[in-house]
Design a protein around this motif. Structure first.
Motif, short mmCIF file in Angstrom:
data_model
loop_
_atom_site.label_atom_id
_atom_site.label_comp_id
_atom_site.label_asym_id
_atom_site.label_seq_id
_atom_site.Cartn_x
_atom_site.Cartn_y
_atom_site.Cartn_z
N ASN A 14 -14.95 -0.92 -1.60
CA ASN A 14 -13.66 -1.19 -2.22
C ASN A 14 -13.44 -0.25 -3.42
O ASN A 14 -12.40 0.40 -3.53
N GLN A 15 -14.43 -0.17 -4.29
CA GLN A 15 -14.31 0.68 -5.47
C GLN A 15 -14.17 2.16 -5.08
O GLN A 15 -13.32 2.87 -5.62
N TRP A 16 -14.99 2.61 -4.16
CA TRP A 16 -14.97 4.00 -3.71
C TRP A 16 -13.61 4.37 -3.12
O TRP A 16 -13.02 5.39 -3.46
N MET A 17 -13.12 3.50 -2.24
CA MET A 17 -11.83 3.78 -1.60
C MET A 17 -10.68 3.75 -2.59
O MET A 17 -9.77 4.57 -2.52
N ASN A 18 -10.70 2.80 -3.51
CA ASN A 18 -9.62 2.74 -4.49
C ASN A 18 -9.60 3.99 -5.37
O ASN A 18 -8.53 4.50 -5.69
N GLN A 153 -2.74 0.84 5.12
CA GLN A 153 -1.31 1.09 5.03
C GLN A 153 -1.00 2.14 3.96
O GLN A 153 -0.20 3.05 4.18
N VAL A 154 -1.65 2.01 2.81
CA VAL A 154 -1.43 2.96 1.72
C VAL A 154 -1.87 4.36 2.15
O VAL A 154 -1.19 5.35 1.86
N THR A 155 -2.99 4.45 2.84
CA THR A 155 -3.47 5.75 3.31
C THR A 155 -2.43 6.41 4.22
O THR A 155 -2.16 7.61 4.10
N GLN A 160 1.87 10.41 4.90
CA GLN A 160 3.26 10.74 5.19
C GLN A 160 3.93 11.44 4.01
O GLN A 160 4.85 12.23 4.19
N ALA A 161 3.45 11.17 2.80
CA ALA A 161 3.99 11.81 1.60
C ALA A 161 3.30 13.14 1.29
O ALA A 161 3.56 13.75 0.25
N GLY A 162 2.38 13.56 2.18
CA GLY A 162 1.73 14.86 2.01
C GLY A 162 0.44 14.84 1.21
O GLY A 162 -0.06 15.89 0.82
N ARG A 163 -0.12 13.67 0.98
CA ARG A 163 -1.37 13.55 0.22
C ARG A 163 -2.49 13.12 1.16
O ARG A 163 -2.34 12.15 1.90
N ASP A 164 -3.61 13.83 1.12
CA ASP A 164 -4.77 13.52 1.96
C ASP A 164 -5.79 12.73 1.15
O ASP A 164 -6.27 13.20 0.12
N VAL A 165 -6.13 11.55 1.64
CA VAL A 165 -7.11 10.70 0.97
C VAL A 165 -8.53 11.16 1.29
O VAL A 165 -9.45 10.92 0.53
#
Length: 175
Positions: A14-18, A153-155, A160-165
């Motif tokens: 959770n912490q890593w992904m956030n 969903q956020v990813t 879609q907004a052009g940002r790669d997680v």
């Protein structure tokens, strides 16, 4: 791996992904973060607020567990959210500060959970005030699953907004 060890792993995940999600989100303007993207909670910031509010609700419930987790004591300063679609933080910087604080609480709490704790039942009231009595381990599993669901969903919204997680696989954290 014990159930308690699994909970610690999920708290670390959770912490890593956030951290990854917020890093990607901070590359967007406030307008882009607030833009309605037809998601269930509207925007990227709306979905991130939902995650923070949902985590707060569940952790405050977990604080009522008979184990009386000391790691959850700092949550006593927060009001319990009345709705999970509130835009409490419209600014990514303030929301991220709250998220970092909350994620450390989750990590500290997860490391304090014992196997016997997980076999107990937790009595709580849902958002409509209806009483519930459920297996604690099942509720904790739901807590982490809910996070993963909405981070997915956020990813998608960030992509879609052009940002790669980047890589989001839990496998990266498993020995």
């Amino acid at each position: 791996m014990t159930r308690a060890e699994h909970i610690s792993l999920m708290a670390t995940y959770n912490q890593w992904m956030n951290l990854k999600i917020y890093e990607a989100a901070r590359g967007l303007s406030d307008e882009a973060l607030l833009a309605d993207r037809s998601a269930f909670f509207g925007s990227i910031i709306g979905t991130l607020n939902h995650l923070t509010l949902g985590d707060t609700v569940w952790l405050k419930r977990f604080a009522e567990h008979p184990a009386q987790y000391a790691a959850l004591t700092p949550l006593s300063i927060l009001d319990t959210p009345k709705r999970l679609d509130q835009l409490v933080f419209a600014n990514i910087r303030e929301l991220q500060a709250q998220r970092v604080w909350l994620d450390q609480i989750i990590l500290d709490w997860a490391q304090s959970v014992s196997e016997p704790d997980l076999d107990q039942r937790l009595r709580y009231h849902n958002m409509r005030g209806v009483a519930a009595d459920k297996n604690f381990y099942s509720l904790v599993t739901h807590f982490f699953n809910h996070q993963t669901h909405h981070r997915g969903q956020v990813t998608t919204l960030l992509t879609q907004a052009g940002r790669d997680v980047g890589d989001t696989d839990l496998l990266r954290l498993i020995d």
